[in-house]
Design a protein around this motif. Structure first.
Motif, short mmCIF file in Angstrom:
data_model
loop_
_atom_site.label_atom_id
_atom_site.label_comp_id
_atom_site.label_asym_id
_atom_site.label_seq_id
_atom_site.Cartn_x
_atom_site.Cartn_y
_atom_site.Cartn_z
N GLU A 177 20.22 -1.62 92.16
CA GLU A 177 21.66 -1.85 92.31
C GLU A 177 22.09 -3.18 91.69
OE1 GLU A 177 22.35 0.61 96.51
OE2 GLU A 177 22.53 -1.57 96.46
N MET A 178 21.24 -4.19 91.77
CA MET A 178 21.59 -5.52 91.27
C MET A 178 21.34 -5.68 89.77
SD MET A 178 20.38 -8.13 94.32
CE MET A 178 18.63 -7.71 94.18
N SER A 179 20.72 -4.68 89.14
CA SER A 179 20.33 -4.81 87.73
C SER A 179 21.31 -4.05 86.85
CB SER A 179 18.92 -4.25 87.52
OG SER A 179 17.99 -4.95 88.30
N LYS A 180 21.68 -4.66 85.74
CA LYS A 180 22.65 -4.02 84.84
C LYS A 180 22.00 -3.02 83.90
CE LYS A 180 22.74 -7.64 81.23
NZ LYS A 180 21.70 -8.52 81.80
N ASP A 181 20.69 -3.18 83.65
CA ASP A 181 19.99 -2.28 82.75
C ASP A 181 18.48 -2.36 83.01
OD1 ASP A 181 19.20 -4.69 81.55
OD2 ASP A 181 20.67 -4.51 79.93
N ARG A 182 17.70 -1.65 82.20
CA ARG A 182 16.25 -1.62 82.41
C ARG A 182 15.63 -3.00 82.25
NH1 ARG A 182 14.07 2.09 78.00
NH2 ARG A 182 15.83 1.14 76.89
N ALA A 183 16.04 -3.73 81.23
CA ALA A 183 15.46 -5.05 80.98
C ALA A 183 15.74 -5.99 82.15
CB ALA A 183 16.02 -5.63 79.69
N ASP A 184 16.94 -5.94 82.68
CA ASP A 184 17.30 -6.77 83.82
C ASP A 184 16.47 -6.37 85.04
OD1 ASP A 184 18.74 -8.72 85.19
OD2 ASP A 184 20.37 -7.35 85.71
N PHE A 185 16.28 -5.07 85.23
CA PHE A 185 15.49 -4.59 86.36
C PHE A 185 14.04 -5.08 86.27
CE2 PHE A 185 12.41 -1.28 87.64
CZ PHE A 185 12.59 -1.33 89.02
N LEU A 186 13.41 -4.95 85.11
CA LEU A 186 12.02 -5.39 84.96
C LEU A 186 11.89 -6.89 85.19
CD1 LEU A 186 10.58 -3.36 81.94
CD2 LEU A 186 9.81 -3.32 84.32
N ALA A 187 12.83 -7.67 84.68
CA ALA A 187 12.77 -9.11 84.88
C ALA A 187 12.86 -9.44 86.37
CB ALA A 187 13.90 -9.79 84.11
N LYS A 188 13.74 -8.76 87.09
CA LYS A 188 13.88 -9.02 88.52
C LYS A 188 12.67 -8.51 89.29
CE LYS A 188 18.93 -9.16 89.12
NZ LYS A 188 19.35 -9.34 87.73
#
Length: 388
Positions: free
Chosen positions: A114-125
């Motif tokens: 929910e907090m991630s805007k895309d896949r790259a953001d999700f993996l970083a988090k």
């Protein structure tokens, strides 16, 4: 994956629900009520099972993805369910696992997605790294992990992200996590932070529930165990023709997952497949909402049920209460070697070159008919009703 001893679940009656269609969104309070009221007492398994080890999972997707979307998806274990959900597009998904920590892991995923805007953001988090550089919507999963490898784990980001996950769950969604659930959440996120994309099925944290064949903390594999493929390997797996169906395989798939999470339509439950409550209440929910169970991803749980008294019988009695039709399918996994059943004439072809994993599927209707006719006595009988 998964089943072992239940902690003694007791039955409960579902509240009567007026007939209605599957809602487009569940309120936070409804999600939390379902997660708690439909769950059973916690049980244990030999592994914490942070990551799937089913390298051939995607091989059955092209055939089953031809079905009409919608209906109720039922699954077990961690995030491999996301790959099936984004491919099959159910209206709602219930993830039922005997380990309560699995439900907590799904809440962690829910908050991060929910907090991630895309896949790259999700993996970083997910791995507590700085934002990935040089990747975009068209990047492959492999390219995303190449970018991730250039960013070292960051202890400050780990602490900040864990606080953000907790705030998302407790302050935004108003989920009343207990003290033990907060501890479990820290163990789950800590596993991803410390192990990175090399996290495997066999890793054990301080929150593990050890057994005679348990996986030990720090990733040391105990008697009868193995390390298994990494999270990165699972996300970069493909089907038989090289198409990556994983939820990180494309931005389109991730958006489907993010949309379902934001609408509270992936509900984790704690339940025993042979228990008296969780699966039956899911079936009642489907019937009350005038829909059917379209997919039941059971992994290799049935294998364990046949080794545990009458639990296989009780499981199939539970499944027999589901509303289904001729398109409703089990998705099963098993491995070769000593895991290959000897009591079946059906022969399967190894699928993934990365391991012994084999994925098969079979009609829920046909299986229930065979069970009622007394033709299911073993796991081999179940596999004889399956195909690749």
């Amino acid at each position: 994956m998964v089943l072992a001893t239940s902690a003694g679940a007791t039955g409960a009656c579902a509240q009567s629900v007026p007939a209605q269609r599957v809602p487009a969104r569940l309120e936070d309070s409804t999600f939390w009520r379902l997660m708690n009221e439909y769950s059973e007492p916690w049980g244990t398994f030999r592994s914490e099972n942070f990551v799937s080890n089913e390298t051939a999972m995607q091989w059955i997707i092209p055939k089953l993805a031809r079905r009409e979307p919608g209906g109720v998806y039922v699954g077990v274990a961690p995030d491999q369910n996301f790959t099936l959900v984004t491919a099959f597009r159910p209206s709602i998904a219930f993830i039922v696992d005997i380990r309560h920590q699995n439900a907590i892991q799904h809440l962690m995923y829910k908050a991060l997605i929910e907090m991630s805007k895309d896949r790259a953001d999700f993996l970083a988090k997910l791995f507590a790294r700085a934002p990935l550089q040089g990747v975009g919507e068209s990047s492959t999963a492999a390219q995303l992990f190449e970018a991730l490898a250039k960013q070292p784990p960051d202890s400050v980001r780990y602490r900040d992200n864990l606080r953000a996950i907790r705030a998302r769950l407790t302050d935004v969604h108003r989920f009343a996590l207990s003290d033990s659930e907060h501890v479990s959440l820290g163990c789950v996120y800590g596993a991803f932070y410390t192990q990175g994309p090399d996290l495997t099925y066999g890793y054990g944290s301080e929150c593990r529930n050890p057994g005679p064949y348990a996986y030990m903390p720090g990733g040391v594999v105990g008697r009868g165990g193995f390390r298994g493929p990494t999270y990165q390997a699972m996300m970069t797996e493909t089907d038989s023709v090289g198409v990556n169906w994983s939820y990180l395989g494309s931005e389109k798939a991730f958006r489907v997952l993010k949309d379902m999470q934001e609408r509270n339509l992936i509900v984790p439950l704690t339940g025993d497949f042979a228990g008296p409550k969780a699966l039956r209440l899911v079936g009642q929910w489907a019937r009350a909402h005038r829909t059917k169970v379209t997919t039941f991803y059971v992994s290799n749980v049935e294998q364990y049920l046949f080794e545990q008294g009458d639990e296989a019988q009780r499981f199939f009695e539970n499944v027999a209460t589901f509303p289904v039709d001729s398109t409703s399918m089990f998705v099963r996994s098993f491995q070769g070697g000593r895991f290959y059943p000897t009591d079946t004439t059906v022969k399967f072809t190894p699928q993934s070159s990365a391991g012994r994993s084999m994925e098969v599927y079979g009609s829920i209707e046909q299986t229930v008919r065979a069970f009622r006719a007394g033709r299911i006595k073993s796991w081999g009988d179940v596999l004889s009703l399956s195909r690749q």
